[in-house]
Design an enzyme around this catalytic site. Structure first.
Site, PDB file in Angstrom:
ATOM      1  N   GLY A   1       0.729  -1.268   0.177  1.00 49.59           N
ATOM      2  CA  GLY A   1      -0.196  -0.151   0.101  1.00 49.59           C
ATOM      3  C   GLY A   1       0.809   1.319  -0.042  1.00 49.59           C
ATOM      4  O   GLY A   1       1.814   1.379   0.779  1.00 49.59           O
TER       5      GLY A   1
ATOM      6  N   ARG B   1       1.033  -5.080  -5.642  1.00 50.61           N
ATOM      7  CA  ARG B   1       1.125  -6.222  -4.678  1.00 50.61           C
ATOM      8  C   ARG B   1       1.607  -7.302  -5.886  1.00 50.61           C
ATOM      9  O   ARG B   1       1.180  -7.271  -6.756  1.00 50.61           O
ATOM     10  CB  ARG B   1      -0.011  -6.793  -4.165  1.00 50.61           C
ATOM     11  CG  ARG B   1      -0.682  -5.411  -2.934  1.00 50.61           C
ATOM     12  CD  ARG B   1      -1.382  -5.766  -1.959  1.00 50.61           C
ATOM     13  NE  ARG B   1      -1.265  -4.965  -0.543  1.00 50.61           N
ATOM     14  CZ  ARG B   1      -2.118  -3.931  -0.425  1.00 50.61           C
ATOM     15  NH1 ARG B   1      -2.969  -3.507  -1.538  1.00 50.61           N
ATOM     16  NH2 ARG B   1      -1.762  -2.977   0.367  1.00 50.61           N
TER      17      ARG B   1
ATOM     18  N   ASP C   1       4.555  -4.273   6.436  1.00 57.14           N
ATOM     19  CA  ASP C   1       5.072  -5.439   7.028  1.00 57.14           C
ATOM     20  C   ASP C   1       5.135  -6.630   5.790  1.00 57.14           C
ATOM     21  O   ASP C   1       6.177  -7.498   5.966  1.00 57.14           O
ATOM     22  CB  ASP C   1       4.364  -6.056   8.087  1.00 57.14           C
ATOM     23  CG  ASP C   1       2.866  -6.056   7.917  1.00 57.14           C
ATOM     24  OD1 ASP C   1       2.335  -5.951   6.820  1.00 57.14           O
ATOM     25  OD2 ASP C   1       2.026  -6.496   8.774  1.00 57.14           O
TER      26      ASP C   1
ATOM     27  N   THR D   1       3.917   2.922   5.826  1.00 62.39           N
ATOM     28  CA  THR D   1       2.386   2.425   5.721  1.00 62.39           C
ATOM     29  C   THR D   1       1.555   3.304   6.533  1.00 62.39           C
ATOM     30  O   THR D   1       2.341   3.795   7.577  1.00 62.39           O
ATOM     31  CB  THR D   1       2.496   0.956   6.013  1.00 62.39           C
ATOM     32  OG1 THR D   1       1.006   0.714   6.556  1.00 62.39           O
ATOM     33  CG2 THR D   1       3.119   0.917   7.397  1.00 62.39           C
TER      34      THR D   1
ATOM     35  N   ASP E   1      -0.575   2.669   8.324  1.00 63.62           N
ATOM     36  CA  ASP E   1      -1.260   1.971   9.522  1.00 63.62           C
ATOM     37  C   ASP E   1      -0.402   2.127  10.809  1.00 63.62           C
ATOM     38  O   ASP E   1      -0.960   1.836  11.992  1.00 63.62           O
ATOM     39  CB  ASP E   1      -1.154   0.535   9.298  1.00 63.62           C
ATOM     40  CG  ASP E   1      -2.239   0.142   8.069  1.00 63.62           C
ATOM     41  OD1 ASP E   1      -2.966   0.999   7.638  1.00 63.62           O
ATOM     42  OD2 ASP E   1      -2.263  -1.008   7.766  1.00 63.62           O
TER      43      ASP E   1
ATOM     44  N   ASP F   1       1.764   0.063  11.912  1.00 61.98           N
ATOM     45  CA  ASP F   1       1.733  -1.420  12.813  1.00 61.98           C
ATOM     46  C   ASP F   1       2.917  -1.954  12.623  1.00 61.98           C
ATOM     47  O   ASP F   1       3.079  -3.441  12.964  1.00 61.98           O
ATOM     48  CB  ASP F   1       0.743  -2.149  11.757  1.00 61.98           C
ATOM     49  CG  ASP F   1       1.104  -2.441  10.407  1.00 61.98           C
ATOM     50  OD1 ASP F   1       2.021  -1.536   9.681  1.00 61.98           O
ATOM     51  OD2 ASP F   1       0.409  -2.924   9.612  1.00 61.98           O
TER      52      ASP F   1
ATOM     53  N   ARG G   1      -6.722  -2.410   9.580  1.00 59.42           N
ATOM     54  CA  ARG G   1      -7.431  -4.064   9.849  1.00 59.42           C
ATOM     55  C   ARG G   1      -7.042  -4.523  11.244  1.00 59.42           C
ATOM     56  O   ARG G   1      -7.730  -5.050  11.924  1.00 59.42           O
ATOM     57  CB  ARG G   1      -7.015  -4.616   8.575  1.00 59.42           C
ATOM     58  CG  ARG G   1      -7.969  -4.412   7.532  1.00 59.42           C
ATOM     59  CD  ARG G   1      -7.662  -5.374   6.168  1.00 59.42           C
ATOM     60  NE  ARG G   1      -6.157  -4.941   5.879  1.00 59.42           N
ATOM     61  CZ  ARG G   1      -5.713  -5.047   4.716  1.00 59.42           C
ATOM     62  NH1 ARG G   1      -6.415  -5.844   3.994  1.00 59.42           N
ATOM     63  NH2 ARG G   1      -4.319  -4.769   4.452  1.00 59.42           N
TER      64      ARG G   1
END
Ligand code: ADP
Ligand code: F6P
Length: 319
Positions: free
Chosen positions: A11, A72, A103, A125, A127, A129, A171
């Site tokens: 992403g 991707r 990740d 990213t 996120d 995360d 997510r």
């Protein structure tokens, strides 16, 4: 090291261009040749690799997305795809690779490292995360985008005395919801890391109404539920009119914030510094406002982090 490649994968995230620009210019400043690999790991397999110069990265620091494009690439998860990529890296004479991504992309970077290609990961990213770093590139911008939406929704919710559920990305990691929620004064923040019940939410809304709040904002991370479903349930079970807004990919675009431009620049420079010293197999990050690097195997095996203290603060100040 004299010849390196940069790839953006997974992403996209605002600030990736700032990192590319810094890596290209710092690499050239150190006497290196820098190549751009297009469309994530697909570019390594298909050999879509172009030299980058000082002017290729002009006028991009303020742009969201990535000039290298991203993708991707399921083929790279298989040994055959990895073999092809390594063959191309060798054919092109690339001595080191910088991977900017999340990740998943880091799993790919780890494989390149293990297969003898010195590789450096830059956490890109929205996120936030990746547990080894305080902040990933793009997170600040995404939070500001979410915050802007929360502020606008707040105006109309207050006027109409309604409740708004704002669904943000994330997510598995609720950081966008947590940070944008606190900054936007949200009455509730619902994230995948914390269990909640519909009854509990209804009760909170009723208590809030009784304490004088006639409107409110609930920030919901996508991994914790769907805004439309929750709005329907809350409308049925309380006297509030509840509206749902899903921010979606708006959060991934837009010009990077000042924070992400600086972070991308610092990450890009540090990644090149490592490769210049022939150091690979590491990821860069930020801890207590200091740029750090860490072994890639260690970084990808670290357990997910959660800022319980910040979450507790959010509960108290939202009352
Ligand atoms: P992100 O990097 O944003 O988390 P993805 O999880 O989609 O995004 O991963 C991006 C790409 O990284 C994948 O399409 C694939 O090419 C590569 N990748 C992901 N996981 C692995 C893996 N286990 N082994 C090798 N490559 C991987
Ligand atoms: O990992 C970044 C992210 O934006 C997540 O927050 C979101 O769940 C996902 O990517 C969306 O992916 P896609 O762009 O494939 O819809």
């Amino acid at each position: 090291m004299k010849k390196i490649g940069i790839v953006t994968s997974g992403g996209d995230a605002p600030g990736m261009n700032a990192a590319i620009r810094a890596a290209v210019r710092y690499g050239i400043y150190l006497g290196m040749e820098v190549y751009g690999i297009e469309r994530g790991y697909t570019g390594l397999i298909n050999d879509t690799i172009e030299p980058l110069n000082m002017r290729s990265v002009s006028d991009i620091i303020q742009r969201g997305g990535t000039i290298l494009k991203t993708a991707r690439c399921p083929e790279f998860k298989e040994k055959e795809g990895q073999d092809k990529a390594i063959e191309i890296i060798k054919k092109r004479g690339l001595e080191g690779i910088i991977v900017i991504g999340g990740d998943g992309s880091f799993m790919g970077a780890k494989i390149l490292s293990e297969r003898g290609i010195p590789t450096i990961g830059i956490p890109g990213t929205i996120d936030n995360d990746l547990p080894y770093t305080d902040f990933t590139l793009g997170f600040d911008t995404a939070c500001n985008t979410a915050l802007d939406a929360i502020n606008k929704l707040r105006d109309t919710m207050t006027s109409h005395e309604r409740v708004s559920i704002v669904e943000v990305m994330g997510r598995h990691c609720g950081d966008i919801a947590l940070y944008a929620g606190i900054a936007g004064g949200a009455e509730m923040i619902l994230i995948p890391e914390k269990k909640f019940t519909i009854n509990g939410i209804c009760q909170k809304l009723v208590n809030s109404y009784d304490s004088g709040k006639k409107s409110g904002i609930i920030v919901l991370a996508e991994g914790a539920g769907h805004a439309e479903d929750l709005a329907r349930e809350l409308s049925e079970r309380t006297n509030f009119v509840v509206k749902a807004t899903v921010l979606g990919h708006i959060q991934r675009g837009g010009g990077p914030s000042m924070v992400d431009r600086i972070l991308g620049t610092r990450y890009g420079v540090h990644a090149v510094e490592l490769l210049k010293e022939d150091i690979g197999n590491r990821v860069v990050g930020i801890k207590n406002n200091k740029i750090i690097d860490m072994d890639i195997v260690k970084a990808v095996s670290m357990k997910r982090k959660f800022d319980q203290n910040l979450y507790n603060i959010a509960q108290i100040v939202s009352l």
